[in-house]
Write a protein that holds these residues in place. Structure first.
Motif, PDB file in Angstrom:
ATOM      1  N   ASP A   1     -14.921 -46.009  29.684  1.00 10.34           N
ATOM      2  CA  ASP A   1     -16.271 -45.452  29.831  1.00 10.34           C
ATOM      3  C   ASP A   1     -16.216 -44.198  30.698  1.00 10.34           C
ATOM      4  N   ARG A   2     -15.391 -44.260  31.749  1.00 11.14           N
ATOM      5  CA  ARG A   2     -15.188 -43.108  32.625  1.00 11.14           C
ATOM      6  C   ARG A   2     -13.717 -43.052  33.034  1.00 11.14           C
TER       7      ARG A   2
ATOM      8  N   PRO B   1     -17.793 -39.893  26.015  1.00  7.69           N
ATOM      9  CA  PRO B   1     -19.065 -39.931  25.275  1.00  7.69           C
ATOM     10  C   PRO B   1     -19.094 -40.825  24.031  1.00  7.69           C
ATOM     11  N   PHE B   2     -18.013 -41.533  23.719  1.00  9.85           N
ATOM     12  CA  PHE B   2     -17.955 -42.261  22.452  1.00  9.85           C
ATOM     13  C   PHE B   2     -18.621 -43.628  22.548  1.00  9.85           C
TER      14      PHE B   2
ATOM     15  N   ASP C   1     -11.428 -37.604  16.338  1.00 13.44           N
ATOM     16  CA  ASP C   1     -12.631 -36.815  16.629  1.00 13.44           C
ATOM     17  C   ASP C   1     -12.233 -35.561  17.413  1.00 13.44           C
ATOM     18  N   PRO C   2     -12.758 -34.384  17.045  1.00 18.86           N
ATOM     19  CA  PRO C   2     -12.427 -33.152  17.779  1.00 18.86           C
ATOM     20  C   PRO C   2     -12.742 -33.241  19.276  1.00 18.86           C
ATOM     21  N   VAL C   3     -13.804 -33.971  19.637  1.00 23.01           N
ATOM     22  CA  VAL C   3     -14.159 -34.118  21.057  1.00 23.01           C
ATOM     23  C   VAL C   3     -13.079 -34.913  21.790  1.00 23.01           C
ATOM     24  N   PHE C   4     -12.519 -35.921  21.113  1.00 23.52           N
ATOM     25  CA  PHE C   4     -11.412 -36.699  21.691  1.00 23.52           C
ATOM     26  C   PHE C   4     -10.247 -35.765  22.012  1.00 23.52           C
ATOM     27  N   GLN C   5      -9.909 -34.888  21.042  1.00 22.02           N
ATOM     28  CA  GLN C   5      -8.783 -33.970  21.241  1.00 22.02           C
ATOM     29  C   GLN C   5      -9.075 -32.962  22.350  1.00 22.02           C
ATOM     30  N   GLU C   6     -10.336 -32.523  22.461  1.00 20.07           N
ATOM     31  CA  GLU C   6     -10.713 -31.603  23.538  1.00 20.07           C
ATOM     32  C   GLU C   6     -10.535 -32.256  24.905  1.00 20.07           C
ATOM     33  N   LEU C   7     -10.995 -33.508  25.017  1.00 20.25           N
ATOM     34  CA  LEU C   7     -10.849 -34.240  26.276  1.00 20.25           C
ATOM     35  C   LEU C   7      -9.376 -34.431  26.628  1.00 20.25           C
ATOM     36  N   ARG C   8      -8.578 -34.799  25.625  1.00 19.73           N
ATOM     37  CA  ARG C   8      -7.144 -35.004  25.850  1.00 19.73           C
ATOM     38  C   ARG C   8      -6.491 -33.731  26.384  1.00 19.73           C
TER      39      ARG C   8
END
Length: 258
Positions: free
Chosen positions: A203-204, A222-223, A234-241
Motif C-alpha cells: 500500500d505504501r 495507487p493500484f 501497467d506504465p505507472v508500475f514501471q514509472e514507480l519502479r
C-alpha cells in the motif's frame, strides 16, 4: 487492531572504539490492515529496525508505539518471519506451525486445530505429519509464513522472506502471499531488496538511504486491490519502479565515493 509508529528512531553501535550510526531519526507508521514495505541499499539497517520493533534492541534514541502504547524495548508483541524458514527439523510440519501459538500460551489441541484448518488453505494439505526436509524452499516458506500468521500478535514483520528463492518460485510466492493476506488483512511491515516486489505487494513504501539511514521518501502505491500480476505491465508500475531505482542508485553511487 494494530497500528505501529516509529518515532525518531536512531541506532548506533560501538565499532573499534567509536560509535557508528546505522539509523538516524527514522519515523514511519503502519495502519491497521495495511501492507507497508521498506526498501533500501544493503547495510542500511533494515533488519536492525526489525530488531528494535521486536524489542531485541533498545534504540539509542526514539520510541516504538503499538496500538497507542509506548512499547520500546518490549518483546513478544509482534509476529516475525525471518529471511530463512527457521523450521525445527525434528518437528512435523503441523508442529512447526503451532510453535508461536503454544509459546503464547494457547493449548496444543487448539493450536493443532487451527494448523490443520489452515494447512490445506496454504497448499500444504497432506504434509501435516511430514518433516521439513521433504518440502521445497517455497513450501518451507509457506510453513514459516503460516506460523507467523497464526501467532496471536496482529503486526507481522516479514524480513526478506523470499530473498533466497529462485525467480519463478519467488513470483509464485508473491502472488500466494497477496492472496492469503487479502483474506486475512493483518498489518504487515515487509523488508525487501526487490523494487518490483515492493511495488507489487504494498500500500505504501518507505525508501531508506545508505547508513546512517534516513527515510528518503514515502510513496503511496495507487493500484487497487485485490491486485493481480498484470499490474506489473501497467506504465505507472514501471514509472514507480524506475523512480525508486533512481533514488537507490543515487544513494549507492554516493556510498561508493565515500
Amino acid at each position: 487492531m494494530s497500528k505501529l509508529e516509529l518515532r525518531g528512531i536512531s541506532q548506533s553501535f560501538p565499532v573499534k572504539k567509536q560509535n557508528v550510526t546505522i539509523l538516524s531519526d527514522i519515523s514511519l507508521y503502519v495502519n491497521d490492515g495495511e501492507f507497508v514495505s521498506i526498501i533500501g541499499p544493503s547495510g542500511s539497517g533494515k533488519s536492525t529496525l526489525f530488531h528494535i520493533i521486536g524489542g531485541l534492541i533498545t534504540p539509542s534514541a526514539g520510541e516504538v508505539w503499538l496500538d497507542g502504547a509506548n512499547v520500546t524495548g518490549k518483546k513478544g508483541l509482534i509476529s516475525y518471519m525471518p529471511q530463512q524458514p527457521a523450521l525445527f527439523p525434528w518437528r512435523s510440519i503441523e508442529s512447526n506451525v503451532t510453535i508461536a501459538q503454544e509459546v503464547a500460551g494457547e493449548s496444543r489441541s487448539k493450536a493443532l486445530e487451527k494448523a490443520r484448518e489452515w494447512l490445506p488453505i496454504v497448499g500444504l494439505g497432506g504434509y501435516e505429519n511430514e518433516l521439513p526436509h521433504v518440502l521445497s524452499g517455497g513450501m518451507q516458506q509457506r510453513v514459516s509464513f503460516l506460523r507467523a500468521l497464526l501467532s496471536p500478535q496482529e503486526l507481522m514483520c516479514l524480513d526478506e522472506p523470499f530473498g533466497a528463492l529462485d525467480a519463478l518460485t519467488r513470483q509464485d510466492m508473491q502472488a500466494w502471499l497477496l492472496n492469503i493476506w487479502e483474506r486475512n488483512k493483518r498489518s504487515i511491515l515487509f523488508v525487501t531488496h526487490s523494487i518490483e516486489e515492493a511495488v507489487y505487494l504494498s500500500d505504501r513504501i518507505y525508501v531508506l538511504s545508505n547508513k546512517p539511514s534516513t527515510v528518503l521518501e514515502e510513496l503511496v502505491i495507487p493500484f487497487a486491490r485485490p491486485r493481480q500480476e498484470a499490474v506489473m505491465q501497467d506504465p505507472v508500475f514501471q514509472e514507480l519502479r524506475l523512480y525508486i531505482q533512481a533514488l537507490l542508485r543515487k544513494e549507492i553511487s554516493y556510498d561508493k565515493r565515500h
